[in-house]
Design an enzyme around this catalytic site. Sequence first.
Site, PDB file in Angstrom:
ATOM      1  CE  LYS A  79      38.793  23.188  34.951  1.00 25.32           C
ATOM      2  NZ  LYS A  79      37.949  24.227  34.371  1.00 25.32           N
ATOM      3  N   GLY A 179      38.680  42.629  37.985  1.00 23.63           N
ATOM      4  CA  GLY A 179      39.338  41.843  36.936  1.00 23.63           C
ATOM      5  C   GLY A 179      38.850  42.251  35.557  1.00 23.63           C
ATOM      6  N   GLY A 181      40.034  41.117  32.535  1.00 21.00           N
ATOM      7  CA  GLY A 181      40.594  40.185  31.555  1.00 21.00           C
ATOM      8  C   GLY A 181      39.604  39.982  30.429  1.00 21.00           C
ATOM      9  CB  VAL A 183      35.126  37.069  31.312  1.00 20.76           C
ATOM     10  CG1 VAL A 183      33.637  37.152  31.637  1.00 20.76           C
ATOM     11  CG2 VAL A 183      35.438  35.734  30.665  1.00 20.76           C
TER      12      VAL A 183
HETATM   13  P1  NAI Z   1      41.778  36.438  32.421  1.00 16.03           P
HETATM   14  O1  NAI Z   1      42.998  35.760  32.912  1.00 16.03           O
HETATM   15  O2  NAI Z   1      41.700  36.921  30.999  1.00 16.03           O
HETATM   16  O3  NAI Z   1      41.460  37.716  33.355  1.00 16.03           O
HETATM   17  C1  NAI Z   1      41.561  37.743  34.733  1.00 16.03           C
HETATM   18  C2  NAI Z   1      41.953  39.173  35.109  1.00 16.03           C
HETATM   19  O4  NAI Z   1      41.825  39.317  36.524  1.00 16.03           O
HETATM   20  C3  NAI Z   1      43.397  39.532  34.757  1.00 16.03           C
HETATM   21  O5  NAI Z   1      43.409  40.748  34.040  1.00 16.03           O
HETATM   22  C4  NAI Z   1      44.081  39.660  36.108  1.00 16.03           C
HETATM   23  O6  NAI Z   1      45.125  40.626  36.102  1.00 16.03           O
HETATM   24  C5  NAI Z   1      42.925  40.099  36.981  1.00 16.03           C
HETATM   25  N1  NAI Z   1      43.091  39.853  38.414  1.00 16.03           N
HETATM   26  C6  NAI Z   1      43.576  38.753  39.049  1.00 16.03           C
HETATM   27  N2  NAI Z   1      43.536  38.904  40.386  1.00 16.03           N
HETATM   28  C7  NAI Z   1      42.982  40.124  40.609  1.00 16.03           C
HETATM   29  C8  NAI Z   1      42.674  40.864  41.778  1.00 16.03           C
HETATM   30  N3  NAI Z   1      42.911  40.374  43.002  1.00 16.03           N
HETATM   31  N4  NAI Z   1      42.116  42.078  41.649  1.00 16.03           N
HETATM   32  C9  NAI Z   1      41.860  42.588  40.422  1.00 16.03           C
HETATM   33  N5  NAI Z   1      42.154  41.942  39.273  1.00 16.03           N
HETATM   34  C10 NAI Z   1      42.699  40.730  39.350  1.00 16.03           C
HETATM   35  O7  NAI Z   1      40.568  35.449  32.751  1.00 16.03           O
HETATM   36  P2  NAI Z   1      39.106  35.420  32.106  1.00 16.03           P
HETATM   37  O8  NAI Z   1      39.077  34.455  30.980  1.00 16.03           O
HETATM   38  O9  NAI Z   1      38.620  36.821  31.910  1.00 16.03           O
HETATM   39  O10 NAI Z   1      38.265  34.739  33.300  1.00 16.03           O
HETATM   40  C11 NAI Z   1      37.917  35.464  34.469  1.00 16.03           C
HETATM   41  C12 NAI Z   1      37.280  34.530  35.473  1.00 16.03           C
HETATM   42  O11 NAI Z   1      36.115  33.944  34.918  1.00 16.03           O
HETATM   43  C13 NAI Z   1      38.178  33.341  35.901  1.00 16.03           C
HETATM   44  O12 NAI Z   1      37.911  33.051  37.245  1.00 16.03           O
HETATM   45  C14 NAI Z   1      37.703  32.209  35.016  1.00 16.03           C
HETATM   46  O13 NAI Z   1      37.926  30.941  35.628  1.00 16.03           O
HETATM   47  C15 NAI Z   1      36.214  32.523  34.948  1.00 16.03           C
HETATM   48  N6  NAI Z   1      35.571  31.972  33.762  1.00 16.03           N
HETATM   49  C16 NAI Z   1      36.029  32.290  32.510  1.00 16.03           C
HETATM   50  C17 NAI Z   1      35.414  31.772  31.391  1.00 16.03           C
HETATM   51  C18 NAI Z   1      35.856  32.142  30.012  1.00 16.03           C
HETATM   52  O14 NAI Z   1      35.098  31.866  29.064  1.00 16.03           O
HETATM   53  N7  NAI Z   1      37.006  32.761  29.833  1.00 16.03           N
HETATM   54  C19 NAI Z   1      34.265  30.830  31.507  1.00 16.03           C
HETATM   55  C20 NAI Z   1      33.809  30.624  32.893  1.00 16.03           C
HETATM   56  C21 NAI Z   1      34.484  31.166  33.951  1.00 16.03           C
END
Ligand code: NAI
Length: 358
Positions: A79, A179, A181, A183
Amino acid sequence: MDITQVPAAGFEDVRRAVDPGSGLVAYIAVHDTTLGPALGGLRMWPYPDPGQGLSDVLRLAEGMTYKNAVARTGLGGGKAVIVGDPARDKSTALFHAMGRFVDAFAGRYITAEDVGTCVEDMRLLGAATPHVTGLPLEEGSSGDPSPHTALGVYLGIRATLAELTGSDSVRGRRVAIQGLGAVGAGVGRLLAAQGATLVVADLEPDRVERFLREAGGRAVAPEEVLAADCDVLSPCALGGVIRDETLPRLRCRAVAGAANNQLAEARHGVELARRGILYAPDFVINAGGVINIAVGLGPGGYDPERARRRVESVPEALREVYSEARSRGISTHESALRLARRNLEAGRRPAAARERRA
Ligand code: NAI
């Protein structure tokens, strides 16, 4: 640029880079390359002091070793972090310097996007090193990993329901998603298409509105979603959601989501089991993204069909984890760590045999 070795027990190679010209302060941690070059994203975060950046990079790099070992990607764990504010401190010079830092590992570390970095940053970094992935499909890379992560989580939720109820159908099952986002929204759409009942929350109201328009469901306030009465709670926001303060509020039968490091500490996995809540270990269920990247790095280059088939192995790994946890009476987190260590050991044996022959 000044690159110095950082001593860290149990890690193969940890270095710090300081480049006064571009303002770069960064760490790269290579945890274990037994199974292949270390793959893990580059996080940019305004850590209040560099020491916190170092502890984060170590924790995340080790997690990547286990994720890659369980998913059998042929990759190791590593990382990188940049200590800086992604909203204020980004520049071309910064990512060129970071590219040179990545290049100093000569391919033993391969980088990609993570929290705080995006495709454009990877392009800049790629000017200084070939050891970068997660670039767009049209540029011959494996593209955005998120849809593959979402597919793996969706299939993992079905395997988790099967373990709980004997049926992997999501029809009529209540799933709470924290969340929406890249995913979380993807997981939600797949679940809604198969008739699951959704409770969703995000800090950004626009994301919630858009999701409800597309897929339906009921929105709750972000602080309420962890306490939703549901079959599966799916944390898809940030890590550390399962901790002393949140555990007594949970009203789910299982926890199965994408976020990395969902357990604040390993003992919280034991506590979930004690409460009869089945936990899908994060580094097993969220491996779809690294599996997709691994296909792109493998022989023959990227092939979406092959990637999809490989992501479909996520539920198999989960079933193995659940079965061992059941038979040994251990937490599913512990069982997943045991599976990762077994796969690492199996990778070490041929290497040791080669060395003995040499
Ligand atoms: P992203 O940044 O697109 O989405 C995260 C979402 O969570 C955002 O919409 C944000 O506003 C929301 N959020 C943050 N804190 C919150 C809370 N307390 N309550 C409700 N919503 C909240 O991130 P993404 O790419 O969707 O990833 C999500 C998680 O999965 C992260 O922890 C990431 O490390 C993990 N992950 C993602 C991968 C990927 O391929 N993108 C692969 C493996 C893990």
